[in-house]
Design a protein around this motif. Sequence first.
Motif, PDB file in Angstrom:
ATOM      1  N   SER A  67       0.820  -1.221   0.000  1.00 18.82           N
ATOM      2  CA  SER A  67       0.000   0.000   0.000  1.00 18.82           C
ATOM      3  C   SER A  67       0.856   1.274   0.000  1.00 18.82           C
ATOM      4  O   SER A  67       0.458   2.292  -0.567  1.00 18.82           O
ATOM      5  N   MET A  68       2.036   1.210   0.619  1.00 11.47           N
ATOM      6  CA  MET A  68       2.910   2.383   0.640  1.00 11.47           C
ATOM      7  C   MET A  68       3.388   2.710  -0.785  1.00 11.47           C
ATOM      8  O   MET A  68       3.381   3.860  -1.213  1.00 11.47           O
ATOM      9  N   TRP A  69       3.767   1.669  -1.524  1.00  7.44           N
ATOM     10  CA  TRP A  69       4.197   1.864  -2.906  1.00  7.44           C
ATOM     11  C   TRP A  69       3.037   2.403  -3.742  1.00  7.44           C
ATOM     12  O   TRP A  69       3.216   3.333  -4.527  1.00  7.44           O
ATOM     13  N   CYS A  70       1.853   1.831  -3.548  1.00 10.47           N
ATOM     14  CA  CYS A  70       0.669   2.288  -4.295  1.00 10.47           C
ATOM     15  C   CYS A  70       0.431   3.775  -4.048  1.00 10.47           C
ATOM     16  O   CYS A  70       0.176   4.539  -4.988  1.00 10.47           O
ATOM     17  N   SER A  71       0.537   4.192  -2.806  1.00  7.89           N
ATOM     18  CA  SER A  71       0.338   5.608  -2.461  1.00  7.89           C
ATOM     19  C   SER A  71       1.392   6.494  -3.105  1.00  7.89           C
ATOM     20  O   SER A  71       1.083   7.577  -3.609  1.00  7.89           O
ATOM     21  N   GLU A  72       2.642   6.043  -3.088  1.00  7.68           N
ATOM     22  CA  GLU A  72       3.722   6.824  -3.698  1.00  7.68           C
ATOM     23  C   GLU A  72       3.489   7.010  -5.196  1.00  7.68           C
ATOM     24  O   GLU A  72       3.688   8.101  -5.733  1.00  7.68           O
ATOM     25  N   LEU A  74       0.542   6.805  -6.760  1.00  5.14           N
ATOM     26  CA  LEU A  74      -0.635   7.676  -6.923  1.00  5.14           C
ATOM     27  C   LEU A  74      -0.276   9.137  -6.691  1.00  5.14           C
ATOM     28  O   LEU A  74      -0.788  10.032  -7.379  1.00  5.14           O
ATOM     29  N   ASP A  75       0.600   9.406  -5.740  1.00  2.46           N
ATOM     30  CA  ASP A  75       1.005  10.787  -5.434  1.00  2.46           C
ATOM     31  C   ASP A  75       1.746  11.452  -6.588  1.00  2.46           C
ATOM     32  O   ASP A  75       1.822  12.674  -6.653  1.00  2.46           O
ATOM     33  N   ASP A  77       0.697  11.511  -9.505  1.00  3.00           N
ATOM     34  CA  ASP A  77      -0.369  12.071 -10.333  1.00  3.00           C
ATOM     35  C   ASP A  77      -0.093  11.879 -11.832  1.00  3.00           C
ATOM     36  O   ASP A  77      -0.132  12.820 -12.617  1.00  3.00           O
ATOM     37  N   CYS A 111      -4.919  -1.525  -5.817  1.00  2.00           N
ATOM     38  CA  CYS A 111      -3.768  -0.660  -5.544  1.00  2.00           C
ATOM     39  C   CYS A 111      -4.104   0.814  -5.783  1.00  2.00           C
ATOM     40  O   CYS A 111      -3.804   1.660  -4.950  1.00  2.00           O
ATOM     41  N   PHE A 112      -4.735   1.107  -6.899  1.00  3.25           N
ATOM     42  CA  PHE A 112      -4.914   2.502  -7.319  1.00  3.25           C
ATOM     43  C   PHE A 112      -6.343   3.022  -7.216  1.00  3.25           C
ATOM     44  O   PHE A 112      -6.598   4.192  -7.480  1.00  3.25           O
ATOM     45  N   GLY A 113      -7.286   2.153  -6.883  1.00  2.00           N
ATOM     46  CA  GLY A 113      -8.666   2.592  -6.724  1.00  2.00           C
ATOM     47  C   GLY A 113      -9.439   2.746  -8.013  1.00  2.00           C
ATOM     48  O   GLY A 113     -10.563   3.245  -8.015  1.00  2.00           O
TER      49      GLY A 113
END
Length: 150
Positions: A67-72, A74-75, A77, A111-113
């Motif tokens: 999830s941390m990688w997924c957030s990175e 996604l951030d 953009d 991962c990305f929603g």
Amino acid sequence: MRCRRIVFYVVVIIFILIFLMYFVRAFSERQIDDVSPGIDCDPLLLEKSDVLYVIPDFEGKDIAEDSMWCSEILDLDKELSLHGVFHNYKEFNEEYNNEEFKEGLNSFKDCFGKYPVDFKPPQLAISLENKEMIERDFDLKVRARFNQLF
């Protein structure tokens, strides 16, 4: 004399084609393939890219489990697209299992929603049947050789 003229025109046409290819590439979106937590990627390349082609299950590691990688990612953009499921050599050149493809799509979504809109096969190898299946059954635009050229 006639031979020189033909050579001249051929050289001019080649230069024009090279210039056009450079011009198109200079203003086209920048893409990076093979984005996955198990593959080191230069953060500057990720920043400069417009489209990231993500492998959902590289070497048995599901991207949704990080999830941390997924957030990175996604951030950043960026536009996110699917690049194979397992990234096996010519994975889509043979008869393909729809269930495995669905698992890859679901991992991407977890991962990305969201689901991807584009798909690029590994090594750009895909059979006509698989291309049609992915476009028809999963409503994804398949990007292959022409996309890679530009």
